[in-house]
Design a protein around this motif. Structure first.
Motif, short mmCIF file in Angstrom:
data_model
loop_
_atom_site.label_atom_id
_atom_site.label_comp_id
_atom_site.label_asym_id
_atom_site.label_seq_id
_atom_site.Cartn_x
_atom_site.Cartn_y
_atom_site.Cartn_z
N VAL A 89 -39.69 -53.89 48.81
CA VAL A 89 -40.66 -52.96 48.21
C VAL A 89 -41.26 -52.06 49.30
O VAL A 89 -41.42 -50.86 49.10
N ARG A 90 -41.54 -52.64 50.46
CA ARG A 90 -42.10 -51.86 51.58
C ARG A 90 -41.12 -50.75 51.99
O ARG A 90 -41.52 -49.61 52.21
N ALA A 91 -39.84 -51.09 52.06
CA ALA A 91 -38.84 -50.08 52.43
C ALA A 91 -38.80 -48.95 51.40
O ALA A 91 -38.72 -47.77 51.77
N ASP A 92 -38.87 -49.31 50.12
CA ASP A 92 -38.88 -48.29 49.07
C ASP A 92 -40.12 -47.41 49.15
O ASP A 92 -40.05 -46.20 49.00
N LEU A 93 -41.27 -48.03 49.37
CA LEU A 93 -42.52 -47.26 49.48
C LEU A 93 -42.51 -46.35 50.70
O LEU A 93 -42.92 -45.19 50.62
N ASP A 94 -42.02 -46.86 51.83
CA ASP A 94 -41.93 -46.04 53.04
C ASP A 94 -41.02 -44.83 52.80
O ASP A 94 -41.35 -43.72 53.22
N LEU A 95 -39.91 -45.06 52.11
CA LEU A 95 -38.98 -43.97 51.83
C LEU A 95 -39.63 -42.95 50.88
O LEU A 95 -39.51 -41.74 51.09
N LEU A 96 -40.33 -43.44 49.88
CA LEU A 96 -41.01 -42.55 48.94
C LEU A 96 -42.06 -41.70 49.65
O LEU A 96 -42.16 -40.50 49.42
N ILE A 97 -42.81 -42.32 50.55
CA ILE A 97 -43.83 -41.58 51.31
C ILE A 97 -43.18 -40.52 52.19
O ILE A 97 -43.65 -39.38 52.24
N SER A 98 -42.08 -40.86 52.84
CA SER A 98 -41.42 -39.87 53.70
C SER A 98 -40.80 -38.76 52.87
O SER A 98 -40.80 -37.59 53.29
N GLU A 99 -40.29 -39.07 51.68
CA GLU A 99 -39.74 -38.04 50.80
C GLU A 99 -40.85 -37.09 50.35
O GLU A 99 -40.66 -35.88 50.30
N GLN A 100 -42.02 -37.64 50.01
CA GLN A 100 -43.14 -36.80 49.60
C GLN A 100 -43.59 -35.91 50.75
O GLN A 100 -43.90 -34.74 50.55
N ALA A 101 -43.59 -36.45 51.95
CA ALA A 101 -44.01 -35.67 53.11
C ALA A 101 -43.02 -34.53 53.37
O ALA A 101 -43.43 -33.40 53.66
N SER A 102 -41.73 -34.80 53.25
CA SER A 102 -40.75 -33.74 53.47
C SER A 102 -40.80 -32.71 52.35
O SER A 102 -40.58 -31.53 52.59
N ASP A 103 -41.10 -33.14 51.13
CA ASP A 103 -41.27 -32.18 50.03
C ASP A 103 -42.46 -31.27 50.29
O ASP A 103 -42.40 -30.07 50.03
N ASP A 104 -43.54 -31.83 50.81
CA ASP A 104 -44.73 -31.04 51.13
C ASP A 104 -44.43 -30.01 52.21
O ASP A 104 -44.95 -28.90 52.19
N GLU A 105 -43.59 -30.39 53.18
CA GLU A 105 -43.26 -29.49 54.28
C GLU A 105 -42.35 -28.35 53.84
O GLU A 105 -42.39 -27.27 54.39
N THR A 106 -41.50 -28.60 52.84
CA THR A 106 -40.53 -27.58 52.44
C THR A 106 -41.05 -26.66 51.34
O THR A 106 -40.40 -25.68 51.03
N GLU A 107 -42.19 -26.96 50.74
CA GLU A 107 -42.74 -26.09 49.71
C GLU A 107 -43.19 -24.79 50.35
O GLU A 107 -43.89 -24.78 51.35
N PRO A 108 -42.77 -23.66 49.76
CA PRO A 108 -43.19 -22.37 50.33
C PRO A 108 -44.68 -22.15 50.09
O PRO A 108 -45.23 -22.52 49.07
#
Length: 129
Positions: A89-108
């Protein structure tokens, strides 16, 4: 991202199963209730779309599990099973957090000159003559 959330929910189900009561005499109903309550707090945070909070709740679950193991209310096999589920579960949550962070960075970011929703005004007839 929805698949990631579904994987987290499945992981939570595995955690709940690992925290279920058994005929093991060292695993008391109080211990079961305590661990299940912690798992539900992780699930609630993840379901509400707050993986950072879910991760904090997962840390609390792990600390409680370690405490119960030290007290002898959780045997080695159950400790290992629940710990493995926590790691997944920790691995899934860490991945979800990193995906959200990269989505935030790529939003224009909108510029001041772009006004979405307002079409360009066509020139008035006779003005350009």
């Amino acid at each position: 991202m929805m698949r990631r959330a579904a994987a987290i929910v499945i992981g939570m189900c595995v955690l709940l199963a690992g925290c279920a009561a058994s005929p093991d005499t060292t695993y008391t109903s109080d211990t079961v209730a305590t661990l299940q309550t912690k798992v539900l707090s992780v699930t609630d945070a993840a379901a509400s779309g707050d993986p950072e909070s879910a991760l904090a709740r997962l840390d609390e679950l792990q600390a409680t599990l370690l405490d119960e193991f030290a007290r002898g209310t959780v045997d080695q096999a159950r400790f290992d099973s629940i710990s493995a589920a926590i790691d997944l579960v920790r691995a899934d949550l860490d991945l979800l957090i990193s995906e959200q962070a990269s989505d935030d960075e790529t939003e224009p970011t909108p510029s001041n000159t772009d006004k979405p929703g307002k079409p360009d005004k066509p020139g008035k007839p006779g003005k350009d003559d």
